[in-house]
Write an enzyme that holds these catalytic residues in place. Structure first.
Site, PDB file in Angstrom:
ATOM      1  N   THR A 177      -2.216   0.003 -10.317  1.00 42.53           N
ATOM      2  CA  THR A 177      -1.540   0.269 -11.593  1.00 42.53           C
ATOM      3  C   THR A 177      -1.333  -1.090 -12.221  1.00 42.53           C
ATOM      4  O   THR A 177      -1.372  -2.101 -11.528  1.00 42.53           O
ATOM      5  CB  THR A 177      -0.154   0.916 -11.304  1.00 42.53           C
ATOM      6  OG1 THR A 177      -0.353   2.140 -10.603  1.00 42.53           O
ATOM      7  CG2 THR A 177       0.646   1.182 -12.560  1.00 42.53           C
TER       8      THR A 177
ATOM      9  N   ARG B 127      -2.090  16.124 -10.505  1.00 42.99           N
ATOM     10  CA  ARG B 127      -1.010  15.284  -9.942  1.00 42.99           C
ATOM     11  C   ARG B 127      -0.647  14.191 -10.948  1.00 42.99           C
ATOM     12  O   ARG B 127      -1.503  13.531 -11.510  1.00 42.99           O
ATOM     13  CB  ARG B 127      -1.482  14.663  -8.638  1.00 42.99           C
ATOM     14  CG  ARG B 127      -0.467  13.711  -7.961  1.00 42.99           C
ATOM     15  CD  ARG B 127      -0.702  12.264  -8.309  1.00 42.99           C
ATOM     16  NE  ARG B 127       0.125  11.349  -7.513  1.00 42.99           N
ATOM     17  CZ  ARG B 127       0.216  10.049  -7.729  1.00 42.99           C
ATOM     18  NH1 ARG B 127      -0.465   9.489  -8.712  1.00 42.99           N
ATOM     19  NH2 ARG B 127       0.975   9.298  -6.974  1.00 42.99           N
ATOM     20  N   VAL B 128       0.643  14.064 -11.185  1.00 40.11           N
ATOM     21  CA  VAL B 128       1.128  12.988 -12.053  1.00 40.11           C
ATOM     22  C   VAL B 128       1.984  12.078 -11.196  1.00 40.11           C
ATOM     23  O   VAL B 128       2.851  12.546 -10.451  1.00 40.11           O
ATOM     24  CB  VAL B 128       1.938  13.576 -13.225  1.00 40.11           C
ATOM     25  CG1 VAL B 128       2.655  12.478 -13.987  1.00 40.11           C
ATOM     26  CG2 VAL B 128       1.018  14.345 -14.172  1.00 40.11           C
ATOM     27  N   GLY B 129       1.723  10.791 -11.265  1.00 39.17           N
ATOM     28  CA  GLY B 129       2.497   9.827 -10.489  1.00 39.17           C
ATOM     29  C   GLY B 129       3.706   9.339 -11.257  1.00 39.17           C
ATOM     30  O   GLY B 129       4.183   9.976 -12.209  1.00 39.17           O
ATOM     31  N   ASP B 130       4.189   8.177 -10.863  1.00 38.59           N
ATOM     32  CA  ASP B 130       5.380   7.622 -11.503  1.00 38.59           C
ATOM     33  C   ASP B 130       5.091   6.966 -12.854  1.00 38.59           C
ATOM     34  O   ASP B 130       5.968   6.862 -13.707  1.00 38.59           O
ATOM     35  CB  ASP B 130       6.035   6.573 -10.586  1.00 38.59           C
ATOM     36  CG  ASP B 130       5.072   5.440 -10.220  1.00 38.59           C
ATOM     37  OD1 ASP B 130       3.879   5.718 -10.013  1.00 38.59           O
ATOM     38  OD2 ASP B 130       5.513   4.280 -10.151  1.00 38.59           O
TER      39      ASP B 130
ATOM     40  N   THR C  30       4.561  -0.313  -9.316  1.00 37.93           N
ATOM     41  CA  THR C  30       3.217   0.019  -8.825  1.00 37.93           C
ATOM     42  C   THR C  30       3.369   0.514  -7.391  1.00 37.93           C
ATOM     43  O   THR C  30       4.392   0.276  -6.753  1.00 37.93           O
ATOM     44  CB  THR C  30       2.285  -1.204  -8.827  1.00 37.93           C
ATOM     45  OG1 THR C  30       2.840  -2.211  -7.983  1.00 37.93           O
ATOM     46  CG2 THR C  30       2.098  -1.783 -10.212  1.00 37.93           C
ATOM     47  N   GLY C  31       2.330   1.157  -6.895  1.00 40.13           N
ATOM     48  CA  GLY C  31       2.362   1.622  -5.509  1.00 40.13           C
ATOM     49  C   GLY C  31       2.511   3.134  -5.445  1.00 40.13           C
ATOM     50  O   GLY C  31       2.142   3.843  -6.389  1.00 40.13           O
TER      51      GLY C  31
ATOM     52  N   GLY D 124       3.594   6.394  -6.088  1.00 44.30           N
ATOM     53  CA  GLY D 124       4.414   6.910  -7.172  1.00 44.30           C
ATOM     54  C   GLY D 124       5.441   7.928  -6.733  1.00 44.30           C
ATOM     55  O   GLY D 124       6.554   7.976  -7.274  1.00 44.30           O
TER      56      GLY D 124
HETATM   57  N1  GLY Z   1       1.974   4.188  -9.029  1.00 48.91           N
HETATM   58  C1  GLY Z   1       0.838   4.884  -9.454  1.00 48.91           C
HETATM   59  C2  GLY Z   1       0.755   6.236  -8.949  1.00 48.91           C
HETATM   60  O1  GLY Z   1       1.338   6.578  -7.918  1.00 48.91           O
HETATM   61  O2  GLY Z   1       0.098   7.019  -9.562  1.00 48.91           O
END
Ligand code: GLY
Length: 351
Positions: free
Chosen positions: A202, A230-233, A253-254, A256
């Site tokens: 990210t 799927r939606v991350g952070d 980042t990382g 989510g």
């Molecule tokens: N931090 C990015 C994700 O998990 O999608």
């Protein structure tokens, strides 16, 4: 340069000003704005080192210099990575979902108007951060997802493009063919059977302008081979990004899922509001995630934070591959500076 005030932002600003209290839990946090800046401003920071630091920050800085608007600066920096197929974690060239489709997430926040915009699961558009900015500026919503986000982008003149590079397709195919010995996909006879850890990545770009106003963007293709939808952070305000014009900004980042569960970027900004330095605020958030995962998370998360004084830091939980700590960089009129933060859980060489 005069900044355009949008109808929604103007209304928000008016109410914000009327309702503003200089005290929160007894802490006179607003007075902090009046303190003399400790860091240099304007400044753009990003959670990248190496060649990317220079590419991202010089792109961001020239966009900022051209218009005088730091929102252009942070998004201009993010666009460099979104448009570069060499990066497999953001924008064009990102690793696809389990169906082989690239789905992008992004969010932006504009400190002075306290506005936010985001897109989730956006397909076919190389620069989701620009679409997130349009959600902020040209709609009365904060987040659009999937087909609705794409239709909105097309309405604003974006062109549908293939986001799956040949490199990313081959990575996906290798994953697919190695997924199970109980399905009908076979790796080639000379193929690899041990797939490396699932790729994530990210980028966060945060900026302060000469007035100390705060701006931020987070953009990603998300977890490689994710379940479609799927939606991350990254597009979630308060998780992958948070900007408060009285305090500062943070981007994550990382993994989510772990960041969402602690409202990570919001937590870091709130920690700074209560007087922590960016470093203390980031480390406190990392410790919260470690605690929530029985003290032994098997994933990594990183946070970059900047306060209104222009002080910034990036730190993380751990780097499974990288003993040196997470990289970050800043650009000011005096040039570029690349640094390394620290991981809370130290790297251990295995075997
Ligand atoms: N931090 C990015 C994700 O998990 O999608």
């Amino acid at each position: 340069m005069a900044k355009k005030i949008h109808r929604r932002g103007f209304i928000t600003s008016l109410f914000g000003a009327a309702a503003a209290t200089p005290f929160l839990n007894g802490a006179p946090y607003i007075t902090k704005n009046l303190m003399k800046a400790k860091g240099k401003m304007p400044v753009v920071v990003t959670g990248r080192g190496g060649d990317w630091a220079e590419k991202v920050l010089s792109g961001g800085w020239s966009a900022f210099e051209k218009s005088g608007d730091m929102m252009d600066g942070v998004i201009g920096g993010a666009n460099v990575v979104e448009l570069d197929p060499a990066d497999s974690s953001v924008g064009y060239g990102g690793i696809p979902n389990e169906d082989g489709v690239v789905q992008l997430d992004s969010s932006v926040m504009h400190g002075p108007t306290r506005n936010a915009g985001a897109v989730g699961g956006l397909e076919y558009i190389k620069t989701p951060s620009k679409v997130a900015r349009l959600v902020l500026e040209r709609s009365d919503h904060v987040m659009l997802i999937g087909k609705g986000a794409l239709r909105f982008a097309l309405a604003h003149g974006f062109k549908k493009e293939n986001l799956l590079t040949e490199r990313a397709r081959l990575v996906w195919l290798r994953w697919k063919e190695n997924l199970s010995d109980k399905d009908d996909w076979f790796p080639p006879a000379d193929g690899e059977y041990n797939f490396p850890p699932r790729p994530t990545g990210t980028i966060n770009v945060l900026g302060l302008d000469e007035d100390g106003s705060v701006y931020g963007v987070t953009t990603t293709s998300g977890l490689g081979f994710k379940i479609p939808g799927r939606v991350g952070d990254s597009p979630i305000i308060g998780a992958g990004l948070y900007v408060d014009n009285d305090v500062g900004a943070c981007g994550a980042t990382g993994r989510g899922e772990a960041v969402i569960k602690v409202c990570g970027s919001f937590l870091v900004v709130e920690n700074m509001r209560r007087g922590m330095s960016p470093r203390e605020a980031v480390e406190d958030c990392c410790r919260r995630i470690i605690d929530h995962n029985n003290g032994k998370p098997d994933f990594g998360d990183n946070f970059i934070a900047i306060n209104k004084d222009g002080e910034y830091y990036r730190g993380g939980i751990r780097g499974p591959k990288d003993p040196g700590g997470p990289s970050y960089a800043a650009i000011t009129k005096d040039g570029l500076e690349v640094k390394r933060g620290e991981y809370i859980i130290k790297y251990e060489r295995r075997g």
